[in-house]
Design an enzyme around this catalytic site. Structure first.
Site, short mmCIF file in Angstrom:
data_model
loop_
_atom_site.label_atom_id
_atom_site.label_comp_id
_atom_site.label_asym_id
_atom_site.label_seq_id
_atom_site.Cartn_x
_atom_site.Cartn_y
_atom_site.Cartn_z
CD GLU A 318 12.70 7.67 21.42
OE1 GLU A 318 13.81 7.21 21.70
OE2 GLU A 318 12.53 8.53 20.53
CG HIS A 347 10.90 -19.38 4.15
ND1 HIS A 347 10.54 -20.66 3.78
CD2 HIS A 347 10.27 -18.55 3.30
CE1 HIS A 347 9.76 -20.59 2.72
NE2 HIS A 347 9.57 -19.33 2.40
CE LYS A 451 19.94 10.09 25.18
NZ LYS A 451 19.25 11.29 24.72
O1 LIG Z 1 18.71 13.92 17.17
P1 LIG Z 1 19.37 13.67 18.49
O2 LIG Z 1 19.17 14.81 19.44
O3 LIG Z 1 20.83 13.36 18.31
O4 LIG Z 1 18.67 12.44 19.16
C1 LIG Z 1 18.69 11.17 18.59
C2 LIG Z 1 17.67 10.29 19.25
O5 LIG Z 1 17.91 10.19 20.63
C3 LIG Z 1 16.68 10.21 21.33
O6 LIG Z 1 16.56 11.46 21.96
C4 LIG Z 1 16.62 9.14 22.36
O7 LIG Z 1 17.77 9.17 23.13
C5 LIG Z 1 15.63 10.04 20.27
O8 LIG Z 1 14.40 10.49 20.66
C6 LIG Z 1 16.25 10.77 19.15
O9 LIG Z 1 15.65 10.47 17.92
#
Ligand SMILES: O=P(O)(O)OC[C@H]1O[C@](O)(CO)[C@@H](O)[C@@H]1O
Length: 524
Positions: A318, A347, A451
């Site tokens: 990321e 394995h 998203k």
């Molecule tokens: O802690 P949050 O805001 O729920 O985000 C969870 C995860 O989602 C992300 O923003 C990626 O969508 C990550 O970087 C982060 O760790």
């Protein structure tokens, strides 16, 4: 490996019980010298970041995870005070949970349900597995780290009849992550079905003023711990995100913080040769041609470190997986990370590592101490631990003999200090490497695209459901529905939605199945 090259490129840090061996990455004699000016520039960028520069320009925020283990380094006195207050509060809540001063409706808390995803779950999962165990855990940890209904049910099944003794912590920096929100709602429903008030059993860890924070206030949750905007999700293990579950589990969070602080001190050095994070970053640069040309296979020879590769997957991928560099040039950077544990993986996929496509470098993690107490001999004079080391050294040689390069990190034992060190080491290596390849390691614009697309899918699903309800008693295929909704371009998507709605008896059944694009769905 010649003894000379090994000793030249083996860095042993006595006070940390830690060593790194880069001799099996085949860089030439001039590589480190040639890279030195860039490495120095990376150190300077890191110094600015630690001093509170806006190191994440896209999101306009500071990057301060190093202050978490040395609060005095924070650029403002209020931040120092906030970090210290947060750790004290975590310890106080943990002490109250352990003493029974804070209880659930049915008695002292025996379980902790951690609800979070990504950086709000991977660190806690790694640490819980690395340092916990059935004989030592004061509280048993469970996780909701997805929005898979069956996955949620499996966890709830394990907690059946025990929710009154289960504390839940909902962790989300943004406070708006859908998977985590769903987990919270599913947990709330389960507590309610058991005749319990979720709020009496819940704590929030989130950004002040976030949606989740508001929910926790509106519903009188037990407490709230802050997630600051200057801590990224994937570097939040040593913030409340990781420290709270660890403290509740009964782990020594001071020792984790001390390990990270000690590693920070060593990796803050601008003397490249004695800085293990700089050496790691340089090896990534060399091994992947500075463009992720090879994957990083993480192979700890210790069961307790099995989840480290999963944790690193987010931290590295990321952070480094970026389309644009800091000058806006298209670079498509990244390093793919995978792994599990040795010797188990021998394995499974080591066959390909040894002989197949040559697209990786390995990172071995060696743990010197076998176990507490003595070992039996499984063969004359030989223990299980001897075998483990034999497989590690043998595999490393077998790979190297076939041109497959590797880094080896050695620790004495999987202690809280060592776990803190490993986290700090890789956090720093990622930051330095990002500077070497000129990218922003601290944003994640790519995740947003998925998203947004998911939100579109959910909107179209609502239109489809409304259409089906309006036309109950009729039969349709996906093509007809798409046409009637003016969504012809989304016909495949609508077909996928119909299939799942039918499989879950959501007012729909499948009448005929072949050929696929003409399947008939009966709206009930
Ligand atoms: O802690 P949050 O805001 O729920 O985000 C969870 C995860 O989602 C992300 O923003 C990626 O969508 C990550 O970087 C982060 O760790």
């Amino acid at each position: 490996m010649s003894w000379d090259r090994f000793t030249q490129h083996y860095l042993n840090i006595n006070e940390l019980d830690f060593a790194i061996d880069i001799s099996r990455i085949d860089f030439g004699d001039n590589f480190l010298t040639e890279m030195e000016p860039r490495m120095q520039a990376a150190f300077t960028a890191m110094q600015e970041l630690e001093a509170g520069a806006i190191a994440n320009p896209d999101e306009g925020r500071m990057v301060g995870h190093y202050w978490l283990r040395n609060p005095a380094l924070a650029p403002q006195a209020e931040l120092t005070a906030e970090i210290e207050a947060c750790v004290s509060k975590i310890k106080k809540i943990a002490a109250d949970v352990h003493s029974g001063a804070i209880q659930g409706a049915s008695g002292a808390f025996k379980n902790l349900l951690v609800i979070g995803i990504g950086g709000s779950a991977l660190g806690p999962q790694f640490v819980a597995d690395a340092l916990g165990g059935p004989k030592t855990d004061k509280v048993k940890l469970y996780f909701f780290d997805n929005t898979d209904p069956n996955g949620l049910d499996r966890t709830l099944d394990a907690l059946e009849g025990q929710l009154g003794e289960t504390l839940s912590v909902v962790i989300s920096k943004s406070g708006g992550t859908p998977e985590t929100r769903n987990g919270m709602l599913e947990a709330t429903a389960a507590y309610t079905a058991a005749g319990l008030d979720f709020g009496r059993h819940a704590i929030a860890i989130t950004g002040e003023g976030s949606k989740l924070h508001q929910v926790s206030k509106d519903n009188n949750w037990l407490d709230f711990l802050p997630m600051w905007d200057w801590v990224g999700g994937r570097t939040s293990e040593l913030a409340a995100v990781g420290l709270f579950p660890a403290a509740i589990q009964g782990l020594d969070i001071d020792r984790m913080l001390a390990g990270a602080k000690a590693m920070d001190e060593v990796t803050r050095s601008t003397d490249t040769a004695s800085n293990p994070a700089a050496l790691l970053a340089l090896m990534w640069y060399f091994a992947t041609d500075a463009k992720g040309a090879k994957d990083m296979v993480v192979l700890p020879y210790k069961d307790r470190l099995m989840l480290f590769s999963k944790y690193l997957q987010q931290l590295v991928m990321e952070s480094l997986g970026k389309e644009l560099d800091l000058d806006g040039k298209v670079v498509h950077q990244g390093i793919a990370v995978y792994g599990n544990k040795g010797s188990t993986d021998q394995h499974a996929y080591v066959q390909q590592l040894r002989e197949g496509v040559h697209n990786f470098f390995a990172t071995f993690i060696e743990v010197l101490k076998d176990r507490d107490g003595d070992s039996i001999e499984v063969e004359s004079g030989t223990t299980s631990g001897d075998f483990l080391q034999g497989f590690f050294l043998g595999t490393r040689d077998a790979l190297y003999d076939n041109g497959r390069q590797s880094i080896t990190i050695t620790i004495r034992e999987v202690t809280p200090e060592a776990v803190g060190q490993l986290i700090a080491l890789f956090e720093r290596a990622v930051g330095l490497y990002a500077s070497l390849i000129n990218i922003n390691a601290y944003h994640q614009p790519g995740v947003e695209a998925g998203k947004k697309a998911a939100a579109t899918v959910l909107e179209i699903e609502q239109q489809v459901i409304a259409y089906l309800q309006k036309h109950a008693g009729n039969k349709f295929d996906a093509v007809t529905i798409a046409q009637n909704l003016n969504l012809e371009a989304q016909t495949e998507l609508i077909f996928k939605l119909l299939n799942r709605l039918a499989a879950n008896q959501r007012g729909l059944s499948i009448e005929t199945k072949t050929p696929i694009d003409q399947s008939l769905f009966y709206s009930e």
